[in-house]
Scaffold this motif. Structure first.
Motif, mmCIF file in Angstrom:
data_model
loop_
_atom_site.group_PDB
_atom_site.id
_atom_site.type_symbol
_atom_site.label_atom_id
_atom_site.label_comp_id
_atom_site.label_asym_id
_atom_site.label_seq_id
_atom_site.Cartn_x
_atom_site.Cartn_y
_atom_site.Cartn_z
ATOM 1 N N ARG A 331 -2.570 -5.732 18.125
ATOM 2 C CA ARG A 331 -3.583 -6.719 16.916
ATOM 3 C C ARG A 331 -4.302 -5.346 16.694
ATOM 4 N NH1 ARG A 331 -6.855 -6.732 21.121
ATOM 5 N NH2 ARG A 331 -8.280 -4.851 20.899
ATOM 6 N N VAL A 332 -3.863 -4.088 16.677
ATOM 7 C CA VAL A 332 -4.321 -3.770 14.947
ATOM 8 C C VAL A 332 -3.412 -3.603 14.028
ATOM 9 C CG1 VAL A 332 -5.209 -1.106 14.554
ATOM 10 C CG2 VAL A 332 -6.069 -2.084 16.332
ATOM 11 N N SER A 333 -2.006 -3.371 15.122
ATOM 12 C CA SER A 333 -0.926 -3.775 13.976
ATOM 13 C C SER A 333 -0.672 -4.749 13.371
ATOM 14 C CB SER A 333 0.954 -3.435 14.594
ATOM 15 O OG SER A 333 0.672 -2.031 15.956
ATOM 16 N N GLU A 334 -0.556 -5.868 14.044
ATOM 17 C CA GLU A 334 -0.687 -7.011 13.274
ATOM 18 C C GLU A 334 -1.806 -7.726 12.185
ATOM 19 O OE1 GLU A 334 -0.865 -10.047 16.238
ATOM 20 O OE2 GLU A 334 0.763 -9.603 17.002
ATOM 21 N N ALA A 335 -2.783 -7.148 12.384
ATOM 22 C CA ALA A 335 -4.101 -6.714 11.475
ATOM 23 C C ALA A 335 -3.641 -6.297 10.214
ATOM 24 C CB ALA A 335 -5.277 -6.156 12.090
ATOM 25 N N LEU A 336 -2.902 -4.854 10.482
ATOM 26 C CA LEU A 336 -2.691 -3.750 9.167
ATOM 27 C C LEU A 336 -1.272 -4.216 8.523
ATOM 28 C CD1 LEU A 336 -3.116 -0.560 11.381
ATOM 29 C CD2 LEU A 336 -4.824 -0.964 9.612
ATOM 30 N N LEU A 337 -0.616 -5.011 9.720
ATOM 31 C CA LEU A 337 1.032 -5.560 8.423
ATOM 32 C C LEU A 337 0.516 -6.395 7.627
ATOM 33 C CD1 LEU A 337 3.501 -5.615 10.756
ATOM 34 C CD2 LEU A 337 3.281 -3.820 9.526
ATOM 35 N N THR A 338 -0.854 -7.372 8.184
ATOM 36 C CA THR A 338 -1.352 -8.454 7.152
ATOM 37 C C THR A 338 -2.280 -8.328 6.254
ATOM 38 O OG1 THR A 338 -1.079 -9.755 9.516
ATOM 39 C CG2 THR A 338 -2.342 -10.649 7.577
ATOM 40 N N HIS A 339 -2.916 -7.175 5.747
ATOM 41 C CA HIS A 339 -3.766 -7.048 5.172
ATOM 42 C C HIS A 339 -3.862 -5.560 4.592
ATOM 43 C CE1 HIS A 339 -5.934 -10.402 7.075
ATOM 44 N NE2 HIS A 339 -6.406 -9.968 7.896
ATOM 45 N N SER A 340 -3.042 -4.985 4.703
ATOM 46 C CA SER A 340 -2.569 -3.105 3.770
ATOM 47 C C SER A 340 -1.625 -4.005 2.735
ATOM 48 C CB SER A 340 -2.113 -2.300 5.063
ATOM 49 O OG SER A 340 -3.059 -1.793 6.024
ATOM 50 N N VAL A 341 -1.574 -3.077 1.962
ATOM 51 C CA VAL A 341 -1.099 -3.147 0.352
ATOM 52 C C VAL A 341 -0.045 -1.483 0.433
ATOM 53 C CG1 VAL A 341 -3.120 -4.370 -0.457
ATOM 54 C CG2 VAL A 341 -2.610 -2.223 -0.064
ATOM 55 N N PRO A 342 1.155 -1.636 -0.001
ATOM 56 C CA PRO A 342 1.383 -0.856 -0.405
ATOM 57 C C PRO A 342 1.327 0.516 -1.015
ATOM 58 C CG PRO A 342 2.870 -2.837 -0.439
ATOM 59 C CD PRO A 342 1.594 -2.845 -0.915
ATOM 60 N N LEU A 343 1.226 1.706 -0.719
ATOM 61 C CA LEU A 343 1.566 2.470 -1.542
ATOM 62 C C LEU A 343 1.797 3.586 -3.012
ATOM 63 C CD1 LEU A 343 -0.014 4.934 1.427
ATOM 64 C CD2 LEU A 343 -1.860 3.992 0.172
ATOM 65 N N PRO A 344 1.093 3.549 -3.602
ATOM 66 C CA PRO A 344 1.663 3.726 -5.070
ATOM 67 C C PRO A 344 2.770 5.160 -4.547
ATOM 68 C CG PRO A 344 -0.223 4.498 -4.977
ATOM 69 C CD PRO A 344 0.502 3.408 -3.997
ATOM 70 N N VAL A 345 4.115 5.643 -5.459
ATOM 71 C CA VAL A 345 5.313 7.121 -4.383
ATOM 72 C C VAL A 345 4.018 8.159 -4.896
ATOM 73 C CG1 VAL A 345 6.647 8.335 -5.274
ATOM 74 C CG2 VAL A 345 6.977 5.253 -5.222
ATOM 75 N N GLU A 346 2.977 8.269 -5.694
ATOM 76 C CA GLU A 346 2.244 8.830 -6.304
ATOM 77 C C GLU A 346 1.563 9.798 -5.377
ATOM 78 O OE1 GLU A 346 1.242 6.453 -8.897
ATOM 79 O OE2 GLU A 346 2.438 7.297 -8.587
ATOM 80 N N ALA A 347 0.871 8.836 -4.311
ATOM 81 C CA ALA A 347 -0.494 9.124 -2.978
ATOM 82 C C ALA A 347 -0.507 10.314 -2.363
ATOM 83 C CB ALA A 347 0.195 7.458 -2.384
ATOM 84 N N GLY A 348 0.992 10.391 -2.245
ATOM 85 C CA GLY A 348 0.877 11.671 -0.856
ATOM 86 C C GLY A 348 1.303 12.949 -1.584
#
Length: 399
Positions: A331-348
């Motif tokens: 359930r958590v994985s499906e929600a994150l795959l649906t709503h999360s946005v890709p992180l920019p390269v410089e995020a890390g």
């Protein structure tokens, strides 16, 4: 910046300008919050702020910078790149309770133990407190204390007696919460910036700190005495290790330490208040973004993976094991795959940019000194192109 925190029974993750909350035990609709949909500061107020802002920070984006949950899970606070401090309430349903503005971009948040205030640390080294009951938009924060360098971590002790702050200049300061100008102690031993602080719930008079020097140190924070130092560079056989997150299970028995840009997670056990013992190193498919424990003591690991956004570990038979098939994980994985946005390269890159670059300002002086000595030994040598003095003329007396 991507983070994962537990707020009551909800696991809350941030990615870019999105916040996603998923219940860890029940099948409920996920709560999704988009910072780009929140009101903006009036233009005249922005212009006034920019005129006073010597750093020239600019308007910024809607990306989430820091997030914190209250001890009861009733409230959650976050700050974004537009210098907004947003307070969300989880009961009876998730909703935005207030939107206020901070002076500088924030680096860390924490609730007081009584949940009456949110303490906010910023990049200029100041700490402000904001009341959770006064939710009017223009209610300002109160300046409580300040450092001379960027603050990176902030905790309030469980008895609400002390506020502990850590900065880029390797300092950990323990201040009285009721009178922050009154400093109880300093914890000084790190040789690089202090990036993580954690007070174990099982031993509330102890402090764990993590640093860019690759060490985790255990302190008696009221006296500033260092009780133990663990060098994870030796454990992971790496030349450079930066501690990104320290967290523990609800009972405080298991400690998880996440290192920046390393595809593994180091576990410790605290069986006494004077020592943390390494127990297990969990290999991961990639470098994790964040990690947290839920109220059941399960360990969640957030990944930047479009197929597997999160991993779940449980402790059985003295070992931590990865759970592959589990309804809560699905359930958590499906929600994150649906709503999360890709992180920019410089995020890390944020932690890597905190290392101070050494500069030898005597190199040019030594080079020119050597050139002058060479000219004295060999007067016929031509002058150097870098501005060195010309060789002296030889004068002969008339015959």
């Amino acid at each position: 910046m991507a983070t994962a925190v537990i707020c009551g029974e909800w696991i809350v993750t941030t990615s870019g300008n999105k916040l996603t909350a998923v219940h860890t035990r029940e099948s409920r609709d996920a709560f999704v919050f988009d910072c780009s949909q929140v009101e903006l500061k009036p233009k005249e107020a922005v212009a006034s702020d920019n005129s006073r802002d010597e750093g020239g920070e600019g308007a910024g984006s809607d990306a989430v910078l820091a997030v914190a949950a209250s001890p009861s899970g009733r409230l959650l606070a976050l700050t974004d790149d537009r210098k907004r401090l947003l307070l969300l309430a989880t009961q009876p349903t998730w909703h935005l309770q207030s939107c206020r503005w901070v002076t500088r971009r924030c680096t860390a948040l924490v609730f007081s133990a009584d949940e009456e205030c949110v303490w906010v640390a910023d990049k200029s080294g100041d700490v402000y407190s904001f009341s959770t009951s006064h939710t009017h938009t223009h209610t300002p924060g109160h300046l409580q204390l300040g450092h001379l360098s960027m603050l990176l971590a902030l905790v309030v002790t469980a008895d609400d007696r002390y506020v502990i702050t850590a900065d880029r200049d390797e300092k950990i300061r323990v201040s009285h919460k009721s009178a922050p100008h009154n400093i109880q102690a300093f914890c000084l031993a790190h040789t690089e910036f202090v990036s993580a602080l954690f007070v174990p719930p099982r031993y509330p008079d102890r402090l764990l700190s993590g640093s860019g020097d690759g060490t985790v140190k255990l302190w008696d924070y009221a006296t500033g005495q260092r009780l133990q130092s663990l060098d994870l560079r030796e454990t992971h056989q790496e030349e450079s290790v930066c501690i990104k997150r320290i967290t523990s299970s609800p009972d405080g028995h298991h400690i998880a330490v996440l290192c920046d840009r390393l595809p593994r997670l180091q576990l410790f056990e605290m069986t006494s208040g004077s020592e943390a013992t390494p127990t297990q190193c969990l290999p991961l498919p990639q470098s994790p973004l964040d990690t947290t424990f839920d109220p059941q003591g399960r360990l969640w690991v957030l990944l930047d993976d479009k197929h597997t956004p999160v991993l779940l570990f449980t402790h059985t038979s003295q070992h931590w094991e990865c759970v592959a098939e589990q309804p809560d994980l699905k359930r958590v994985s499906e929600a994150l795959l649906t709503h999360s946005v890709p992180l920019p390269v410089e995020a890390g890159l944020r932690l890597q940019q905190l290392y101070k670059v050494g500069f030898d300002n005597t190199a040019t002086y030594r080079q020119r000194k050597e050139q002058r000595l060479q000219e004295r030994r060999d007067p016929s040598a031509p002058p150097q192109a870098n501005g060195a003095k010309k060789p002296r003329q030889q004068h002969t007396s008339p015959s």
